[in-house]
Motif scaffolding. Structure first.
Motif, PDB file in Angstrom:
ATOM      1  N   UNK A  92      33.808  -9.925 -54.370  1.00  0.00           N
ATOM      2  CA  UNK A  92      34.595  -9.036 -53.514  1.00  0.00           C
ATOM      3  C   UNK A  92      35.399  -9.895 -52.549  1.00  0.00           C
ATOM      4  N   UNK A  93      36.378  -9.325 -51.944  1.00  0.00           N
ATOM      5  CA  UNK A  93      37.332 -10.006 -51.044  1.00  0.00           C
ATOM      6  C   UNK A  93      38.369 -10.752 -51.889  1.00  0.00           C
ATOM      7  N   UNK A  94      39.575 -10.806 -51.403  1.00  0.00           N
ATOM      8  CA  UNK A  94      40.655 -11.430 -52.174  1.00  0.00           C
ATOM      9  C   UNK A  94      40.379 -12.903 -52.448  1.00  0.00           C
ATOM     10  N   UNK A  95      39.732 -13.610 -51.505  1.00  0.00           N
ATOM     11  CA  UNK A  95      39.458 -15.036 -51.696  1.00  0.00           C
ATOM     12  C   UNK A  95      38.534 -15.280 -52.879  1.00  0.00           C
ATOM     13  N   UNK A  96      37.437 -14.527 -52.953  1.00  0.00           N
ATOM     14  CA  UNK A  96      36.476 -14.749 -54.033  1.00  0.00           C
ATOM     15  C   UNK A  96      37.004 -14.249 -55.375  1.00  0.00           C
ATOM     16  N   UNK A  97      37.843 -13.233 -55.341  1.00  0.00           N
ATOM     17  CA  UNK A  97      38.456 -12.752 -56.587  1.00  0.00           C
ATOM     18  C   UNK A  97      39.371 -13.832 -57.161  1.00  0.00           C
ATOM     19  N   UNK A  98      40.159 -14.490 -56.302  1.00  0.00           N
ATOM     20  CA  UNK A  98      41.042 -15.564 -56.779  1.00  0.00           C
ATOM     21  C   UNK A  98      40.231 -16.708 -57.367  1.00  0.00           C
ATOM     22  N   UNK A  99      39.123 -17.049 -56.745  1.00  0.00           N
ATOM     23  CA  UNK A  99      38.286 -18.152 -57.216  1.00  0.00           C
ATOM     24  C   UNK A  99      37.672 -17.816 -58.568  1.00  0.00           C
ATOM     25  N   UNK A 100      37.109 -16.614 -58.723  1.00  0.00           N
ATOM     26  CA  UNK A 100      36.474 -16.246 -59.990  1.00  0.00           C
ATOM     27  C   UNK A 100      37.505 -16.021 -61.093  1.00  0.00           C
ATOM     28  N   UNK A 101      38.673 -15.513 -60.744  1.00  0.00           N
ATOM     29  CA  UNK A 101      39.727 -15.324 -61.749  1.00  0.00           C
ATOM     30  C   UNK A 101      40.150 -16.678 -62.302  1.00  0.00           C
ATOM     31  N   UNK A 102      40.219 -17.684 -61.448  1.00  0.00           N
ATOM     32  CA  UNK A 102      40.540 -19.040 -61.900  1.00  0.00           C
ATOM     33  C   UNK A 102      39.504 -19.559 -62.872  1.00  0.00           C
ATOM     34  N   UNK A 103      38.238 -19.230 -62.638  1.00  0.00           N
ATOM     35  CA  UNK A 103      37.160 -19.658 -63.534  1.00  0.00           C
ATOM     36  C   UNK A 103      37.342 -19.048 -64.917  1.00  0.00           C
ATOM     37  N   UNK A 104      37.691 -17.789 -64.981  1.00  0.00           N
ATOM     38  CA  UNK A 104      37.891 -17.135 -66.280  1.00  0.00           C
ATOM     39  C   UNK A 104      39.015 -17.815 -67.044  1.00  0.00           C
ATOM     40  N   UNK A 105      40.100 -18.164 -66.355  1.00  0.00           N
ATOM     41  CA  UNK A 105      41.206 -18.853 -67.026  1.00  0.00           C
ATOM     42  C   UNK A 105      40.761 -20.199 -67.575  1.00  0.00           C
ATOM     43  N   UNK A 106      39.972 -20.950 -66.811  1.00  0.00           N
ATOM     44  CA  UNK A 106      39.461 -22.244 -67.274  1.00  0.00           C
ATOM     45  C   UNK A 106      38.616 -22.049 -68.521  1.00  0.00           C
ATOM     46  N   UNK A 107      37.719 -21.064 -68.514  1.00  0.00           N
ATOM     47  CA  UNK A 107      36.861 -20.821 -69.671  1.00  0.00           C
ATOM     48  C   UNK A 107      37.680 -20.467 -70.904  1.00  0.00           C
TER      49      UNK A 107
END
Length: 133
Positions: A92-107
């Motif tokens: 939750x929160x825009x900061x953590x969403x950006x971080x986790x979205x980046x992880x999905x792209x890396x995977x």
């Protein structure tokens, strides 16, 4: 299940209070729950049955470089996943969403096998869930 809630901090605010209540209820049903925060800012008390960790000792998220936090998150997750895997990471929160979205792209870029890919589902504007597919 092994569930991680990834939020900005544990300040006395709406998302944080709801996250703690939900985490505590899930833990009561025998699931392992971790609350991971971006910063070490803690104003709320969390039940001892919940594991609480943070990525940065800095208390104000607004001064953080999200690229550095992203690297810290990947390192944290890699270390955790070497022992056991999370069934879901809820951000939750825009900061953590950006971080986790980046992880999905890396995977997706490194072509992880389908059993190990984390899927991302948006739960409205401010929520993201990562879960095993």
């Amino acid at each position: 299940m092994n569930i991680c809630f990834f939020i900005r901090d544990l300040k006395i605010e709406g998302v944080q209070v709801v996250t703690i209540r939900l985490a505590e209820e899930i833990a009561k049903h025998g699931h392992h729950v971790t609350i991971l925060t971006v910063t070490d800012e803690h104003e709320l008390t969390v039940a001892s049955s919940i594991n609480v960790e943070f990525l940065s000792k800095q208390e104000n998220v607004h001064g953080l470089n999200l690229k550095n936090v992203h690297h810290q998150f990947i390192a944290w997750l890699t270390e955790k996943e070497s022992h056991s895997t999370f069934d879901a990471i809820i951000a939750s929160h825009s900061e953590t969403i950006k971080i986790t979205a980046g992880l999905v792209l890396v995977l997706l870029l490194i072509s992880i096998t389908p059993m190990n890919i984390l899927t991302i589902i948006n739960l409205g504007i401010e929520n993201t869930v990562l879960g095993r597919s």
